[in-house]
Design a protein around this motif. Structure first.
Motif, mmCIF file in Angstrom:
data_model
loop_
_atom_site.group_PDB
_atom_site.id
_atom_site.type_symbol
_atom_site.label_atom_id
_atom_site.label_comp_id
_atom_site.label_asym_id
_atom_site.label_seq_id
_atom_site.Cartn_x
_atom_site.Cartn_y
_atom_site.Cartn_z
ATOM 1 N N HIS A 59 -1.424 -1.317 -3.077
ATOM 2 C CA HIS A 59 -1.321 -0.015 -3.335
ATOM 3 C C HIS A 59 -2.780 0.887 -2.846
ATOM 4 C CE1 HIS A 59 0.039 3.703 -5.268
ATOM 5 N NE2 HIS A 59 -1.208 3.860 -5.683
ATOM 6 N N SER A 62 -3.210 0.716 0.960
ATOM 7 C CA SER A 62 -2.441 1.779 1.530
ATOM 8 C C SER A 62 -2.854 3.312 1.252
ATOM 9 C CB SER A 62 -1.084 1.770 0.912
ATOM 10 O OG SER A 62 -0.229 2.784 1.343
ATOM 11 N N ARG A 78 1.906 -0.312 2.668
ATOM 12 C CA ARG A 78 2.911 0.287 1.744
ATOM 13 C C ARG A 78 4.064 -0.801 1.864
ATOM 14 N NH1 ARG A 78 4.071 5.481 3.639
ATOM 15 N NH2 ARG A 78 2.212 6.268 2.471
#
Length: 115
Positions: A59, A62, A78
């Motif tokens: 996370h 990304s 992602r």
């Protein structure tokens, strides 16, 4: 956008307009310093089992990649995040290659020497 690396040059120009050239260089340097640690840690955590810490790492990567215009790497992170942190040796190969391409691009463009 750079077709080979999927670096969104328009995004970088917008960031440079917002932060100035030196400010953007500092942001990129911080990204390189933080991301290299996360990428190296993920290389030690390969598993086909779900893992929340890997989800959190993906996370972070990304969001940071997308913010800096590294779309393909951001999309890959992602995707790995959405796999509930499952991260195998097959995933790592593509992940590491794309990260290296983004890192090399930023080092070349901004003259950064961060890991």
């Amino acid at each position: 956008m750079n077709a080979d690396l999927t670096i969104d040059e328009h995004r970088l120009r917008d960031l440079e307009s917002d932060f100035g050239a030196d400010g953007l260089a500092m942001v990129v340097e911080a990204y390189l310093e933080e991301s290299v640690e996360v990428v190296e840690a993920l290389g030690q955590l390969l598993s086909d089992e779900p893992d929340q810490s890997r989800v959190e790492h993906f996370h972070f990567l990304s969001g940071a990649a997308h913010n800096l215009g590294a779309r393909r790497f951001g999309d890959l992170c992602r995707h790995l995040e959405q796999k509930n942190g499952r991260f195998t040796a097959n995933d790592y190969s593509a992940f590491r290659a794309e990260y290296q391409a983004v890192k090399d691009y930023f080092v070349t463009r901004f003259g950064q020497s961060a890991a």
